[in-house]
Design a protein around this motif. Structure first.
Motif, PDB file in Angstrom:
ATOM      1  N   ILE A  49      19.167 136.112  79.881  1.00 23.73           N
ATOM      2  CA  ILE A  49      18.296 134.930  79.944  1.00 23.73           C
ATOM      3  C   ILE A  49      16.845 135.347  80.194  1.00 23.73           C
ATOM      4  CG2 ILE A  49      17.763 132.838  81.257  1.00 23.73           C
ATOM      5  CD1 ILE A  49      20.777 132.555  81.769  1.00 23.73           C
ATOM      6  N   TYR A  50      16.650 136.226  81.169  1.00 22.52           N
ATOM      7  CA  TYR A  50      15.304 136.675  81.514  1.00 22.52           C
ATOM      8  C   TYR A  50      14.638 137.380  80.329  1.00 22.52           C
ATOM      9  CZ  TYR A  50      11.518 139.250  83.668  1.00 22.52           C
ATOM     10  OH  TYR A  50      10.279 139.763  83.952  1.00 22.52           O
ATOM     11  N   THR A  51      15.387 138.238  79.657  1.00 18.90           N
ATOM     12  CA  THR A  51      14.822 139.020  78.561  1.00 18.90           C
ATOM     13  C   THR A  51      14.441 138.137  77.380  1.00 18.90           C
ATOM     14  OG1 THR A  51      16.107 140.934  79.257  1.00 18.90           O
ATOM     15  CG2 THR A  51      15.211 140.986  77.040  1.00 18.90           C
ATOM     16  N   VAL A  52      15.271 137.164  77.041  1.00 17.03           N
ATOM     17  CA  VAL A  52      14.928 136.245  75.953  1.00 17.03           C
ATOM     18  C   VAL A  52      13.667 135.460  76.329  1.00 17.03           C
ATOM     19  CG1 VAL A  52      15.684 134.200  74.674  1.00 17.03           C
ATOM     20  CG2 VAL A  52      17.268 136.095  75.028  1.00 17.03           C
ATOM     21  N   GLY A  53      13.603 134.996  77.578  1.00 14.56           N
ATOM     22  CA  GLY A  53      12.402 134.303  78.033  1.00 14.56           C
ATOM     23  C   GLY A  53      11.174 135.182  77.991  1.00 14.56           C
ATOM     24  N   GLU A  54      11.350 136.421  78.391  1.00 19.44           N
ATOM     25  CA  GLU A  54      10.240 137.377  78.369  1.00 19.44           C
ATOM     26  C   GLU A  54       9.757 137.630  76.943  1.00 19.44           C
ATOM     27  OE1 GLU A  54       9.439 141.911  80.008  1.00 19.44           O
ATOM     28  OE2 GLU A  54      11.465 141.338  79.416  1.00 19.44           O
ATOM     29  N   MET A  55      10.686 137.792  76.014  1.00 15.64           N
ATOM     30  CA  MET A  55      10.305 138.034  74.622  1.00 15.64           C
ATOM     31  C   MET A  55       9.505 136.859  74.064  1.00 15.64           C
ATOM     32  SD  MET A  55      13.550 139.948  72.822  1.00 15.64           S
ATOM     33  CE  MET A  55      14.820 138.796  73.282  1.00 15.64           C
ATOM     34  N   ILE A  56       9.958 135.658  74.343  1.00  9.42           N
ATOM     35  CA  ILE A  56       9.277 134.476  73.810  1.00  9.42           C
ATOM     36  C   ILE A  56       7.945 134.250  74.517  1.00  9.42           C
ATOM     37  CG2 ILE A  56       9.408 131.972  73.526  1.00  9.42           C
ATOM     38  CD1 ILE A  56      12.468 132.320  73.266  1.00  9.42           C
ATOM     39  N   PHE A  57       7.971 134.241  75.852  1.00 10.86           N
ATOM     40  CA  PHE A  57       6.756 133.925  76.603  1.00 10.86           C
ATOM     41  C   PHE A  57       5.641 134.933  76.342  1.00 10.86           C
ATOM     42  CE2 PHE A  57       3.932 134.490  80.191  1.00 10.86           C
ATOM     43  CZ  PHE A  57       3.419 133.205  80.330  1.00 10.86           C
ATOM     44  N   MET A  58       5.929 136.207  76.518  1.00  6.06           N
ATOM     45  CA  MET A  58       4.879 137.216  76.398  1.00  6.06           C
ATOM     46  C   MET A  58       4.317 137.279  74.979  1.00  6.06           C
ATOM     47  SD  MET A  58       4.323 138.229  79.390  1.00  6.06           S
ATOM     48  CE  MET A  58       3.377 139.723  79.355  1.00  6.06           C
ATOM     49  N   SER A  59       5.182 137.143  73.978  1.00  6.73           N
ATOM     50  CA  SER A  59       4.705 137.182  72.591  1.00  6.73           C
ATOM     51  C   SER A  59       3.806 135.993  72.281  1.00  6.73           C
ATOM     52  CB  SER A  59       5.885 137.199  71.628  1.00  6.73           C
ATOM     53  OG  SER A  59       6.647 138.363  71.825  1.00  6.73           O
ATOM     54  N   MET A  60       4.245 134.812  72.689  1.00 11.31           N
ATOM     55  CA  MET A  60       3.447 133.611  72.404  1.00 11.31           C
ATOM     56  C   MET A  60       2.153 133.600  73.218  1.00 11.31           C
ATOM     57  SD  MET A  60       4.870 132.041  70.038  1.00 11.31           S
ATOM     58  CE  MET A  60       5.954 133.232  69.297  1.00 11.31           C
ATOM     59  N   ALA A  61       2.216 134.001  74.475  1.00 14.72           N
ATOM     60  CA  ALA A  61       1.006 134.033  75.304  1.00 14.72           C
ATOM     61  C   ALA A  61      -0.009 135.017  74.737  1.00 14.72           C
ATOM     62  CB  ALA A  61       1.364 134.401  76.752  1.00 14.72           C
ATOM     63  N   GLN A  62       0.462 136.166  74.314  1.00 18.51           N
ATOM     64  CA  GLN A  62      -0.446 137.160  73.754  1.00 18.51           C
ATOM     65  C   GLN A  62      -1.016 136.669  72.421  1.00 18.51           C
ATOM     66  OE1 GLN A  62       1.256 141.064  73.335  1.00 18.51           O
ATOM     67  NE2 GLN A  62      -0.729 142.002  73.624  1.00 18.51           N
ATOM     68  N   LEU A  63      -0.200 136.047  71.605  1.00 23.14           N
ATOM     69  CA  LEU A  63      -0.670 135.529  70.323  1.00 23.14           C
ATOM     70  C   LEU A  63      -1.692 134.417  70.515  1.00 23.14           C
ATOM     71  CD1 LEU A  63      -0.378 135.711  67.270  1.00 23.14           C
ATOM     72  CD2 LEU A  63       1.453 134.034  67.437  1.00 23.14           C
ATOM     73  N   LEU A  64      -1.444 133.515  71.457  1.00 17.95           N
ATOM     74  CA  LEU A  64      -2.390 132.437  71.719  1.00 17.95           C
ATOM     75  C   LEU A  64      -3.706 132.980  72.276  1.00 17.95           C
ATOM     76  CD1 LEU A  64       0.070 129.772  73.103  1.00 17.95           C
ATOM     77  CD2 LEU A  64      -1.301 129.574  71.021  1.00 17.95           C
ATOM     78  N   SER A  65      -3.632 134.004  73.125  1.00 17.60           N
ATOM     79  CA  SER A  65      -4.854 134.623  73.642  1.00 17.60           C
ATOM     80  C   SER A  65      -5.616 135.326  72.526  1.00 17.60           C
ATOM     81  CB  SER A  65      -4.528 135.646  74.729  1.00 17.60           C
ATOM     82  OG  SER A  65      -3.963 135.024  75.841  1.00 17.60           O
ATOM     83  N   TYR A  66      -4.883 135.975  71.666  1.00 18.32           N
ATOM     84  CA  TYR A  66      -5.477 136.719  70.556  1.00 18.32           C
ATOM     85  C   TYR A  66      -6.198 135.796  69.589  1.00 18.32           C
ATOM     86  CZ  TYR A  66      -5.555 139.730  66.383  1.00 18.32           C
ATOM     87  OH  TYR A  66      -5.929 140.437  65.295  1.00 18.32           O
ATOM     88  N   SER A  67      -5.643 134.602  69.370  1.00 17.86           N
ATOM     89  CA  SER A  67      -6.223 133.715  68.375  1.00 17.86           C
ATOM     90  C   SER A  67      -7.262 132.761  68.970  1.00 17.86           C
ATOM     91  CB  SER A  67      -5.119 132.925  67.677  1.00 17.86           C
ATOM     92  OG  SER A  67      -4.450 132.099  68.588  1.00 17.86           O
ATOM     93  N   HIS A  68      -7.736 133.040  70.181  1.00 18.67           N
ATOM     94  CA  HIS A  68      -8.725 132.158  70.807  1.00 18.67           C
ATOM     95  C   HIS A  68     -10.059 132.165  70.072  1.00 18.67           C
ATOM     96  CE1 HIS A  68     -11.167 130.029  73.630  1.00 18.67           C
ATOM     97  NE2 HIS A  68     -11.911 131.086  73.856  1.00 18.67           N
ATOM     98  N   SER A  69     -10.495 133.317  69.664  1.00 19.87           N
ATOM     99  CA  SER A  69     -11.795 133.381  68.996  1.00 19.87           C
ATOM    100  C   SER A  69     -11.745 134.407  67.878  1.00 19.87           C
ATOM    101  CB  SER A  69     -12.881 133.764  70.005  1.00 19.87           C
ATOM    102  OG  SER A  69     -12.719 135.106  70.399  1.00 19.87           O
ATOM    103  N   ARG A  70     -12.841 134.538  67.209  1.00 21.20           N
ATOM    104  CA  ARG A  70     -12.913 135.530  66.143  1.00 21.20           C
ATOM    105  C   ARG A  70     -12.977 136.957  66.695  1.00 21.20           C
ATOM    106  NH1 ARG A  70     -12.814 132.772  61.733  1.00 21.20           N
ATOM    107  NH2 ARG A  70     -14.029 130.882  61.425  1.00 21.20           N
ATOM    108  N   LYS A  71     -13.333 137.086  67.957  1.00 20.76           N
ATOM    109  CA  LYS A  71     -13.371 138.399  68.598  1.00 20.76           C
ATOM    110  C   LYS A  71     -11.983 138.680  69.181  1.00 20.76           C
ATOM    111  CE  LYS A  71     -18.208 137.960  69.812  1.00 20.76           C
ATOM    112  NZ  LYS A  71     -19.160 137.888  70.916  1.00 20.76           N
ATOM    113  N   LYS A  72     -11.138 139.293  68.387  1.00 20.00           N
ATOM    114  CA  LYS A  72      -9.744 139.502  68.771  1.00 20.00           C
ATOM    115  C   LYS A  72      -9.607 140.407  69.988  1.00 20.00           C
ATOM    116  CE  LYS A  72      -8.675 137.126  65.187  1.00 20.00           C
ATOM    117  NZ  LYS A  72      -8.619 135.707  65.333  1.00 20.00           N
ATOM    118  N   GLY A  73     -10.442 141.405  70.086  1.00 15.68           N
ATOM    119  CA  GLY A  73     -10.390 142.317  71.226  1.00 15.68           C
ATOM    120  C   GLY A  73     -10.712 141.620  72.533  1.00 15.68           C
ATOM    121  N   GLN A  74     -11.594 140.655  72.471  1.00 13.18           N
ATOM    122  CA  GLN A  74     -11.954 139.909  73.673  1.00 13.18           C
ATOM    123  C   GLN A  74     -10.754 139.103  74.178  1.00 13.18           C
ATOM    124  OE1 GLN A  74     -14.830 136.803  73.065  1.00 13.18           O
ATOM    125  NE2 GLN A  74     -15.613 137.008  75.159  1.00 13.18           N
TER     126      GLN A  74
END
Length: 170
Positions: free
Chosen positions: A130-155
């Motif tokens: 349960i924890y691992t499935v949650g971790e896979m979904i949460f961390m991937s989506m959180a990182q993707l949403l952070s990445y797509s915040h602006s045109r400066k992907k590194g930021q």
């Protein structure tokens, strides 16, 4: 006449379209970014327990689970991520990312909730899945949403990593 380069099928599932026709991602709003970073801070505070008190808790409450059992749990976690993260995210890719992040956070919390029932090693395996499935979904989506915040992907990724690091320090 304008020249268009075709997109390689290895790089994009929309290989039949040209680069100019490929859909662009909408940037994440500031409100969503703050939700992501706040969630990441709290999830990081919970997840840091894996490195500090998790093994002591298992040894104290789950009698008979030695270092081999704990090692097996960490191996299950790693194998689940290696073999199932990409297929799972491929299946979920068309769903709302913010909702998926919430589902992942819920599964992380549910995994830790399962640990209050020390009925045997199977409870630990259930927790791990349960924890691992949650971790896979949460961390991937959180990182993707952070990445797509602006045109400066590194930021975006830098902010993500900074908040994650702060949660590990606190």
């Amino acid at each position: 006449r304008e020249l268009r380069r075709p997109v390689s099928s290895k790089c994009n599932i929309l290989a039949s379209k040209t680069m100019d026709e490929a859909p662009r991602e909408q940037p994440t709003s500031l409100r969503v970014l703050l939700l992501v970073l706040g969630s990441l801070l709290f999830i990081g505070l919970i997840s840091v327990q894996l490195g500090s008190t998790y093994t002591a808790y298992i040894a104290f409450n789950f009698h008979g689970v030695g270092t081999e059992g704990i090692g097996l749990l960490f191996a299950i976690n790693s194998l689940l991520i290696v073999f199932f993260q990409t297929p799972l995210l491929h299946v979920l890719r068309s769903l709302n990312r913010v909702i998926l992040m919430g589902v992942g956070a819920f599964l992380l919390a549910l995994g830790f909730y399962v640990l209050i029932f020390p009925y045997g090693f199977w409870v630990l395996i259930l927790y791990c899945v349960i924890y691992t499935v949650g971790e896979m979904i949460f961390m991937s989506m959180a990182q993707l949403l952070s990445y797509s915040h602006s045109r400066k992907k590194g930021q975006g990724l830098g902010i993500f990593q900074a908040v994650n690091a702060v949660s590990m320090i606190i």
